[in-house]
Design a protein around this motif. Structure first.
Motif, mmCIF file in Angstrom:
data_model
loop_
_atom_site.group_PDB
_atom_site.id
_atom_site.type_symbol
_atom_site.label_atom_id
_atom_site.label_comp_id
_atom_site.label_asym_id
_atom_site.label_seq_id
_atom_site.Cartn_x
_atom_site.Cartn_y
_atom_site.Cartn_z
ATOM 1 N N ALA A 95 1.391 -1.079 0.035
ATOM 2 C CA ALA A 95 -0.182 0.269 -0.154
ATOM 3 C C ALA A 95 0.843 0.766 0.208
ATOM 4 C CB ALA A 95 -0.684 0.445 1.373
ATOM 5 N N THR A 96 2.395 1.201 0.630
ATOM 6 C CA THR A 96 2.590 2.345 1.536
ATOM 7 C C THR A 96 3.513 2.486 -0.569
ATOM 8 O OG1 THR A 96 4.346 1.473 2.275
ATOM 9 C CG2 THR A 96 2.557 2.375 3.781
ATOM 10 N N GLY A 97 3.752 1.846 -1.642
ATOM 11 C CA GLY A 97 4.993 2.293 -2.771
ATOM 12 C C GLY A 97 6.232 1.818 -2.277
ATOM 13 N N ILE A 98 6.373 1.262 -1.260
ATOM 14 C CA ILE A 98 7.792 0.103 -0.750
ATOM 15 C C ILE A 98 7.815 -1.148 -2.154
ATOM 16 C CG2 ILE A 98 8.991 -1.240 0.019
ATOM 17 C CD1 ILE A 98 7.870 0.358 3.128
ATOM 18 N N MET A 99 6.710 -1.350 -2.379
ATOM 19 C CA MET A 99 6.642 -2.662 -3.642
ATOM 20 C C MET A 99 7.112 -1.561 -4.573
ATOM 21 S SD MET A 99 3.952 -5.850 -2.812
ATOM 22 C CE MET A 99 4.436 -6.774 -1.467
ATOM 23 N N ALA A 100 6.304 -1.073 -4.987
ATOM 24 C CA ALA A 100 7.031 -0.830 -6.643
ATOM 25 C C ALA A 100 7.935 0.254 -6.318
ATOM 26 C CB ALA A 100 5.288 1.043 -6.387
ATOM 27 N N VAL A 101 8.679 0.952 -5.536
ATOM 28 C CA VAL A 101 9.819 1.757 -5.529
ATOM 29 C C VAL A 101 11.641 0.444 -5.203
ATOM 30 C CG1 VAL A 101 11.514 3.130 -4.355
ATOM 31 C CG2 VAL A 101 9.316 3.907 -4.298
ATOM 32 N N PRO A 109 6.189 -4.727 -9.546
ATOM 33 C CA PRO A 109 6.428 -4.160 -8.009
ATOM 34 C C PRO A 109 6.978 -5.317 -7.325
ATOM 35 C CG PRO A 109 4.412 -3.472 -8.913
ATOM 36 C CD PRO A 109 5.208 -3.966 -9.505
ATOM 37 N N ARG A 110 7.564 -5.433 -6.306
ATOM 38 C CA ARG A 110 8.621 -6.510 -5.987
ATOM 39 C C ARG A 110 8.348 -6.665 -4.031
ATOM 40 N NH1 ARG A 110 7.536 -8.733 -9.692
ATOM 41 N NH2 ARG A 110 8.942 -10.506 -11.075
ATOM 42 N N GLY A 111 8.125 -7.304 -3.842
ATOM 43 C CA GLY A 111 7.941 -7.246 -2.099
ATOM 44 C C GLY A 111 9.030 -7.693 -1.813
ATOM 45 N N LEU A 112 9.317 -6.622 -0.924
ATOM 46 C CA LEU A 112 10.952 -6.934 -0.032
ATOM 47 C C LEU A 112 11.018 -8.182 1.114
ATOM 48 C CD1 LEU A 112 12.009 -3.305 1.263
ATOM 49 C CD2 LEU A 112 13.725 -5.098 -0.673
ATOM 50 N N PHE A 524 7.751 -15.654 -2.679
ATOM 51 C CA PHE A 524 8.210 -14.878 -0.867
ATOM 52 C C PHE A 524 7.701 -13.166 -1.508
ATOM 53 C CE2 PHE A 524 8.866 -12.294 2.982
ATOM 54 C CZ PHE A 524 7.762 -13.543 3.512
ATOM 55 N N ARG A 525 6.368 -12.942 -0.718
ATOM 56 C CA ARG A 525 5.943 -11.384 -1.315
ATOM 57 C C ARG A 525 5.976 -10.720 -2.842
ATOM 58 N NH1 ARG A 525 9.004 -9.080 4.287
ATOM 59 N NH2 ARG A 525 7.084 -10.146 5.357
ATOM 60 N N ARG A 526 5.777 -11.685 -3.420
ATOM 61 C CA ARG A 526 5.631 -11.711 -4.991
ATOM 62 C C ARG A 526 3.898 -11.162 -5.492
ATOM 63 N NH1 ARG A 526 8.758 -15.364 -8.559
ATOM 64 N NH2 ARG A 526 10.429 -14.392 -7.248
ATOM 65 N N PRO A 527 4.039 -9.800 -5.411
ATOM 66 C CA PRO A 527 2.286 -9.588 -6.045
ATOM 67 C C PRO A 527 1.634 -10.224 -6.817
ATOM 68 C CG PRO A 527 3.161 -7.265 -5.999
ATOM 69 C CD PRO A 527 4.549 -8.630 -5.728
ATOM 70 N N LEU A 528 0.354 -10.632 -6.645
ATOM 71 C CA LEU A 528 -0.359 -10.801 -8.135
ATOM 72 C C LEU A 528 -0.832 -10.105 -9.120
ATOM 73 C CD1 LEU A 528 -1.835 -13.737 -5.868
ATOM 74 C CD2 LEU A 528 0.466 -13.783 -7.012
ATOM 75 N N ARG A 529 -0.979 -10.634 -9.800
ATOM 76 C CA ARG A 529 -1.303 -9.377 -11.575
ATOM 77 C C ARG A 529 -2.667 -9.794 -11.788
ATOM 78 N NH1 ARG A 529 -1.175 -5.644 -14.195
ATOM 79 N NH2 ARG A 529 -0.128 -5.447 -15.634
ATOM 80 N N THR A 530 -3.428 -8.957 -11.206
ATOM 81 C CA THR A 530 -4.550 -8.150 -12.220
ATOM 82 C C THR A 530 -5.196 -7.837 -13.393
ATOM 83 O OG1 THR A 530 -4.967 -6.372 -11.442
ATOM 84 C CG2 THR A 530 -5.449 -8.048 -9.884
#
Length: 606
Positions: A95-101, A109-112, A524-530
């Protein structure tokens, strides 16, 4: 309350008792740091061991009591707004943009894979508690403090958000790409230099095409600002044709620096177990003449009111630390070179001033000082004589060479809290340049930040500069409280990017020491595409959510489908600019007098 009795202590929380309850992800780091600062687990006399509110799985409570202080409470949540879908590390990052950056280098987007938001939140909670105790020690009353992981996340991306809302575009391309490079013998490595001549000499020594060398400098130079570095492929190709030994030789001859990406197992084997900061009092009872800090009473929302911070910082780490002290009420005076900080003009700008610079330095006063001039150095020492904190992140040895190290400034102000936010803290022999990405490479952060199915790579989001700034402010607050409790003695405070790296990777390092795989599992923490974006499930729901094919569903329908099956997820913020109108942050993003986006203060005091 009366000021707490002076104690002869080298730990600011000695004699205080700590009680904590709630999710370990929100309490663990804070409790650890409070313990390192001297607090003992277990409720003291008259203190409640249990929180005032019922446990809800999303709220943590931390209390300090004893030592002649009134009870100091902190409330820590995943989100400041209870019903916006942020309930754990993954959803806060989304939500906060960390994944985007963080995902800019990869083009999506990727999760840390490390708990970055929770780590930052724990440090913010400690800061709030220390600030409250400091206000009590200076004659103010106790005030409860609250913070949240979503505010920590917004703070972490504040520079990127500011740039996205500027009047002009980025100075460098936002496109996938970046380090590390790979040698012919398979060594992953990071490259660092602040000098375009050294950059060119390094690549010339490896016989890279001239056009690629020239085109590669700008994305390399701006990667700290953009979180990506779309180099010409010829540079990566050139690196792959040379052995690691040849690459090291080219770096040594050119003045550039290279660092092999170390593994978490290597870092765990060498780690010395040091705390992320050190506090060293000059002595006891050296209270100087009364200054304005003794006459201005702290207010609940401004616990550092009446204190003065001199900051001689560059880039991110020290400026952010000083910015946080300013948000807590301190008067921050920024020491800049003649003509002003050149980074004020770094694009993109808002009303002619760098948006990124404003994110780090908003609210500070500036004084121009030529530290190469003996007369101006004397003037700076005179300024330090009336200050409470002197904070800098100069290169190792520079302060001593200028006559501005702690021993020099303590001679004019024995009550000064001298705060150094450095790179390596002198703990790594032969360490490379102490910059964010080099420290990530050397300490295994590049491996910890990515799951098992991704190649190790330092994040191009400035993870350690931001966390290092948070730790620097935490250490300065600890030093100020220690000064108050030891009769006015000044304190030398040291923190580092190395300390930030070890704090961030501590769970992975513990897994490595137990002989377990220190990295998180594949995906791990990989977003799902819609069909129109991305969603991020909570960590506990991720495996089940990944079984659904959501690619042809709009995000709202994909979320509804997961909810119908008892699974939790939240939309991923695709770009920091989207935060302005995100309903999950109602009223959170404002604009300053220059029109630059500004994130909310990370704490609320009541």
């Amino acid at each position: 309350m009366a000021s707490p009795a002076v104690t002869r202590t080298v730990r600011p929380l000695e004699g205080l008792h700590l009680a904590a309850s709630g999710p370990p992800g929100l309490t663990g780091l804070a409790a650890e740091h409070l313990g390192l600062l001297g607090a003992r687990a277990g409720a003291g006399a008259g203190a409640r061991a249990e929180p005032a509110e019922p446990r809800d799985g999303r709220t943590a409570h931390i209390a300090l009591s004893g030592g002649d202080f009134d009870r100091q409470d902190a409330t820590v949540r995943w989100s400041a707004h209870r019903s916006n879908g942020m309930t754990d590390e993954a959803t806060v990052q989304a939500a906060t943009g960390i994944m985007a950056v963080h995902g800019r280098r990869d083009g999506a987007p990727r999760g840390l894979a490390v708990d970055y938001a929770a780590t930052a939140t724990g440090v913010l909670a400690v800061q709030g508690l220390l600030a409250g105790l400091l206000a009590q020690a200076r004659g103010g009353g106790a005030a409860g403090v609250s913070t949240s992981a979503d505010r920590a996340g917004l703070l972490a991306v504040s520079q990127y958000l500011a740039a996205a809302g500027a009047d002009e575009g980025e100075a460098a391309e936002l496109a996938p790409g970046g380090p590390p490079f790979t040698s012919a013998d398979g060594v992953l490595f990071e490259l660092e230099t602040l000098d375009p001549g050294a950059w060119a000499a390094f690549w010339r020594a490896l016989e890279a095409p001239f056009g690629a060398v020239r085109a590669g400098w700008r994305p390399f130079q701006f990667r700290y600002a953009t979180a990506c570095a779309p180099f010409p492929t010829a540079l990566h190709d050139t690196a792959r044709t040379h052995s690691w030994r040849r690459i090291e030789a080219a770096a040594a001859a050119s003045g550039a620096e290279v660092c092999r990406l170390r593994t978490l197992a290597e870092r765990a084997a060498e780690r010395d177990g040091a705390a992320p900061w050190t506090l060293a009092p000059y002595g006891f009872g050296h209270r100087t003449r009364a200054t304005h800090r003794d006459r201005v009473a702290p207010a609940p929302a401004r616990p550092l009111a009446g204190l003065t911070v001199l900051e001689a910082g560059r880039r991110i780490q020290a400026p952010l630390a000083a910015r946080l002290l300013g948000l807590l009420g301190a008067d921050v005076v920024r020491i800049e070179p003649p003509g002003g900080d050149p980074l004020r003009g770094m694009p993109p700008a808002c009303s002619g001033i760098s948006a990124r610079w404003l994110a780090l330095n908003r609210g500070k006063r500036a004084v121009e000082v030529d530290i190469k001039s003996a007369a101006d150095r004397r003037r700076l020492r005179q300024m330090a004589a009336g200050a409470d904190v002197f904070l800098h992140n100069w290169a190792p040895g520079k302060a001593a060479a200028l006559g501005l190290d702690s021993v020099h400034l303590a001679a004019v102000n024995p009550a000064l809290v001298y705060t150094y936010t450095g790179g390596w803290a002198g703990r790594i022999p032969g360490a490379p340049m102490g910059t964010d990405f080099m420290v990530q490479a050397r300490t295994g952060v590049g491996e910890a930040a990515r799951p098992q199915d991704e190649a190790p790579a330092p994040s191009l989001m400035t993870l350690l500069d931001v966390l290092g700034g948070l730790l620097g402010a935490e250490a300065a607050l600890a030093g100020l409280l220690l000064r108050e409790r030891s009769g006015g003695a000044g304190v030398r405070v040291d923190s580092s990017l190395l300390g930030a790296a070890d704090v961030l990777t501590a769970p992975a390092l513990r897994r490595a020491l137990r002989g377990e795989d220190p990295r998180r599992p594949a995906g791990f923490r990989r977003p799902l595409r819609t069909a129109d974006g991305w969603i991020a499930p909570t960590d506990t729901c991720a495996r089940a959510a990944a079984a659904y094919d959501l690619r042809e569903l709009p995000t709202a329908e994909a979320l509804a489908q997961l909810r119908a099956h008892g699974l939790s997820a939240t939309p991923v913020t695709a770009e920091p600019a989207d935060l302005h109108h995100d309903p999950r942050f109602p009223g959170s993003i404002s604009r300053d007098a220059h029109g630059a986006p500004a994130v909310p203060d990370p704490w609320s005091f009541v």
